[in-house]
Design a protein around this motif. Structure first.
Motif, PDB file in Angstrom:
ATOM      1  N   ARG A  73     -29.515  55.507  96.925  1.00 56.77           N
ATOM      2  CA  ARG A  73     -29.241  56.872  97.377  1.00 56.77           C
ATOM      3  C   ARG A  73     -30.487  57.564  97.934  1.00 56.77           C
ATOM      4  NH1 ARG A  73     -24.251  58.254  95.260  1.00 56.77           N
ATOM      5  NH2 ARG A  73     -23.533  57.001  93.499  1.00 56.77           N
ATOM      6  N   VAL A  74     -31.612  56.882  97.944  1.00 53.30           N
ATOM      7  CA  VAL A  74     -32.849  57.501  98.434  1.00 53.30           C
ATOM      8  C   VAL A  74     -32.797  57.561  99.957  1.00 53.30           C
ATOM      9  CG1 VAL A  74     -35.351  57.342  98.540  1.00 53.30           C
ATOM     10  CG2 VAL A  74     -34.156  56.645  96.464  1.00 53.30           C
ATOM     11  N   GLY A  75     -32.339  58.685 100.483  1.00 54.27           N
ATOM     12  CA  GLY A  75     -32.208  58.838 101.929  1.00 54.27           C
ATOM     13  C   GLY A  75     -31.118  57.921 102.468  1.00 54.27           C
ATOM     14  N   GLU A  76     -31.031  57.848 103.752  1.00 54.34           N
ATOM     15  CA  GLU A  76     -30.035  56.991 104.385  1.00 54.34           C
ATOM     16  C   GLU A  76     -30.519  55.544 104.467  1.00 54.34           C
ATOM     17  OE1 GLU A  76     -28.861  58.573 108.093  1.00 54.34           O
ATOM     18  OE2 GLU A  76     -28.058  60.439 107.255  1.00 54.34           O
ATOM     19  N   GLU A 160     -23.784  51.555 101.159  1.00 55.88           N
ATOM     20  CA  GLU A 160     -23.786  50.592 102.259  1.00 55.88           C
ATOM     21  C   GLU A 160     -24.101  49.192 101.735  1.00 55.88           C
ATOM     22  OE1 GLU A 160     -23.026  50.965 105.382  1.00 55.88           O
ATOM     23  OE2 GLU A 160     -22.714  53.137 105.373  1.00 55.88           O
ATOM     24  N   TYR A 161     -23.267  48.220 102.122  1.00 56.90           N
ATOM     25  CA  TYR A 161     -23.449  46.861 101.616  1.00 56.90           C
ATOM     26  C   TYR A 161     -24.792  46.287 102.035  1.00 56.90           C
ATOM     27  CZ  TYR A 161     -22.853  41.867 100.873  1.00 56.90           C
ATOM     28  OH  TYR A 161     -23.037  40.563 100.483  1.00 56.90           O
ATOM     29  N   GLN A 162     -25.230  46.567 103.275  1.00 54.11           N
ATOM     30  CA  GLN A 162     -26.490  45.975 103.734  1.00 54.11           C
ATOM     31  C   GLN A 162     -27.671  46.477 102.911  1.00 54.11           C
ATOM     32  OE1 GLN A 162     -24.612  48.019 105.547  1.00 54.11           O
ATOM     33  NE2 GLN A 162     -25.770  49.362 106.921  1.00 54.11           N
ATOM     34  N   HIS A 163     -27.556  47.673 102.323  1.00 51.87           N
ATOM     35  CA  HIS A 163     -28.619  48.178 101.464  1.00 51.87           C
ATOM     36  C   HIS A 163     -28.565  47.516 100.085  1.00 51.87           C
ATOM     37  CE1 HIS A 163     -29.505  50.865 104.596  1.00 51.87           C
ATOM     38  NE2 HIS A 163     -28.731  51.881 104.249  1.00 51.87           N
ATOM     39  N   THR A 164     -27.371  47.497  99.491  1.00 52.35           N
ATOM     40  CA  THR A 164     -27.260  46.917  98.145  1.00 52.35           C
ATOM     41  C   THR A 164     -27.523  45.418  98.158  1.00 52.35           C
ATOM     42  OG1 THR A 164     -24.856  46.650  98.381  1.00 52.35           O
ATOM     43  CG2 THR A 164     -25.651  48.703  97.402  1.00 52.35           C
ATOM     44  N   TYR A 165     -27.182  44.732  99.249  1.00 51.67           N
ATOM     45  CA  TYR A 165     -27.445  43.289  99.369  1.00 51.67           C
ATOM     46  C   TYR A 165     -28.942  43.014  99.252  1.00 51.67           C
ATOM     47  CZ  TYR A 165     -27.790  38.629 101.478  1.00 51.67           C
ATOM     48  OH  TYR A 165     -28.079  37.315 101.726  1.00 51.67           O
ATOM     49  N   LYS A 166     -29.760  43.840  99.888  1.00 48.84           N
ATOM     50  CA  LYS A 166     -31.206  43.628  99.832  1.00 48.84           C
ATOM     51  C   LYS A 166     -31.735  43.772  98.414  1.00 48.84           C
ATOM     52  CE  LYS A 166     -32.122  44.993 104.608  1.00 48.84           C
ATOM     53  NZ  LYS A 166     -32.781  45.968 105.506  1.00 48.84           N
ATOM     54  N   PHE A 167     -31.130  44.652  97.632  1.00 48.59           N
ATOM     55  CA  PHE A 167     -31.517  44.780  96.231  1.00 48.59           C
ATOM     56  C   PHE A 167     -31.098  43.546  95.434  1.00 48.59           C
ATOM     57  CE2 PHE A 167     -31.467  49.404  97.164  1.00 48.59           C
ATOM     58  CZ  PHE A 167     -32.691  49.758  96.631  1.00 48.59           C
ATOM     59  N   THR A 168     -29.818  43.189  95.529  1.00 52.46           N
ATOM     60  CA  THR A 168     -29.299  42.099  94.689  1.00 52.46           C
ATOM     61  C   THR A 168     -29.991  40.776  94.981  1.00 52.46           C
ATOM     62  OG1 THR A 168     -27.470  41.670  96.233  1.00 52.46           O
ATOM     63  CG2 THR A 168     -27.045  43.194  94.421  1.00 52.46           C
ATOM     64  N   HIS A 169     -30.390  40.562  96.224  1.00 55.72           N
ATOM     65  CA  HIS A 169     -31.017  39.285  96.571  1.00 55.72           C
ATOM     66  C   HIS A 169     -32.536  39.311  96.441  1.00 55.72           C
ATOM     67  CE1 HIS A 169     -27.010  38.313  97.870  1.00 55.72           C
ATOM     68  NE2 HIS A 169     -27.386  37.071  98.006  1.00 55.72           N
ATOM     69  N   SER A 170     -33.078  40.419  95.963  1.00 54.04           N
ATOM     70  CA  SER A 170     -34.526  40.460  95.713  1.00 54.04           C
ATOM     71  C   SER A 170     -34.849  40.246  94.238  1.00 54.04           C
ATOM     72  CB  SER A 170     -35.096  41.812  96.160  1.00 54.04           C
ATOM     73  OG  SER A 170     -34.679  42.850  95.282  1.00 54.04           O
TER      74      SER A 170
END
Length: 271
Positions: A73-76, A160-170
């Motif tokens: 949720r930190v900004g867009e 947004e999936y593209q944002h959460t994907y970067k978290f889950t795969h890091s």
């Protein structure tokens, strides 16, 4: 310049020490003891410095789902705040760098032999139905990432999936590197091979003093070790009746022989 001697075989005395190093590192790989915050911070900062990055802002969360729900949720564009994922950079600049120094001093066939002897109690070292391999170390799986993907879609579909994907795969669990540290430790301590002292110290600190990490250029997200892990006979996350992995605050991950039991069905329904 004389050619450096490459080790091609172990002495009987060296062979006998392989179980000693396996027994040293297996408990470290499975440790669920509470972490010491000062040591965790020092380990993270040292790893960033060796990766040629400034010491990051370190954010502590009780579990990865809590972290992602907060930071997505930190900004867009949350990754403008976090920076790029550093997992690959760390692997190349620290873990791979140290491993390459070790491997240049030992024949490839012996590298494979030592690694197999460390990981598996008995031969064969490759699974088959007649003789399944029994591992000493946990096989890391995607169950946590899959659980997070399902939970985020269920409870926070607005993200947004593209944002959460970067978290889950890091997400990484440095203790999973114990299987490699076991080999490196043996090569340094028993075979007396040359090594990079700073990188070896940094790897040991991350393994011994950190739980789950998501490492980005400017921010490192730290979560605790699991309070519970259950496995099948081949050290894959597994439980038929309850969660297989659980964080101290109760966040749970389900697994069936190393795979999330609902993930394939979830993918089919949402594709």
């Amino acid at each position: 310049m004389p050619k450096k001697f490459i080790i091609t075989a172990l002495t009987p005395e060296q062979e006998l020490l392989i179980p000693v190093y396996r027994e040293k590192w297996v408990p470290i790989a499975y440790s669920m003891a509470p972490l010491e915050r000062d040591r965790e911070i020092a380990a993270i900062n040292a790893a960033y410095r060796l990766s040629n990055y400034p010491e990051p802002e370190i954010l502590f969360y009780d579990n990865p789902l809590q972290a992602i729900r907060s930071l997505a949720r930190v900004g867009e564009r949350p990754h403008d705040y976090l920076g790029r994922d550093l997992n690959i950079k760390f692997s190349k600049r620290v873990l791979d760098h140290l491993t390459n120094i070790i491997n240049r001093q030992i024949a490839f066939e012996l590298q494979v032999k030592i690694a197999n002897r460390m990981r598996y109690l008995d031969s064969p070292y490759y699974w088959n139905e007649e003789n399944p391999i029994i591992s000493s170390f946990l096989f890391e799986s995607n169950c946590l990432r899959e659980q997070l993907t399902i939970d985020l879609d269920r409870f926070n579909p607005e993200l947004e999936y593209q944002h959460t994907y970067k978290f889950t795969h890091s997400i990484t669990r440095p203790a999973a590197w114990s299987v490699h540290a076991c080999v490196i430790d043996f090569c340094i301590s028993v075979l007396k091979l040359e090594y990079d002292r700073q990188r070896w110290q940094a790897i040991q600190q991350l393994i011994q003093h950190c739980g789950f990490l998501m490492r980005f250029e400017r921010v490192c997200i730290a979560c605790p070790r699991p309070a519970k892990m259950l496995f099948d006979d081949n050290k894959q996350l597994h439980s038929d009746r309850e969660s297989a992995l659980e964080f101290p605050d109760g966040y749970s991950v389900y697994a069936h022989h190393g795979k999330h039991p609902d993930y394939d069905t979830y993918n089919w329904r949402t594709s």
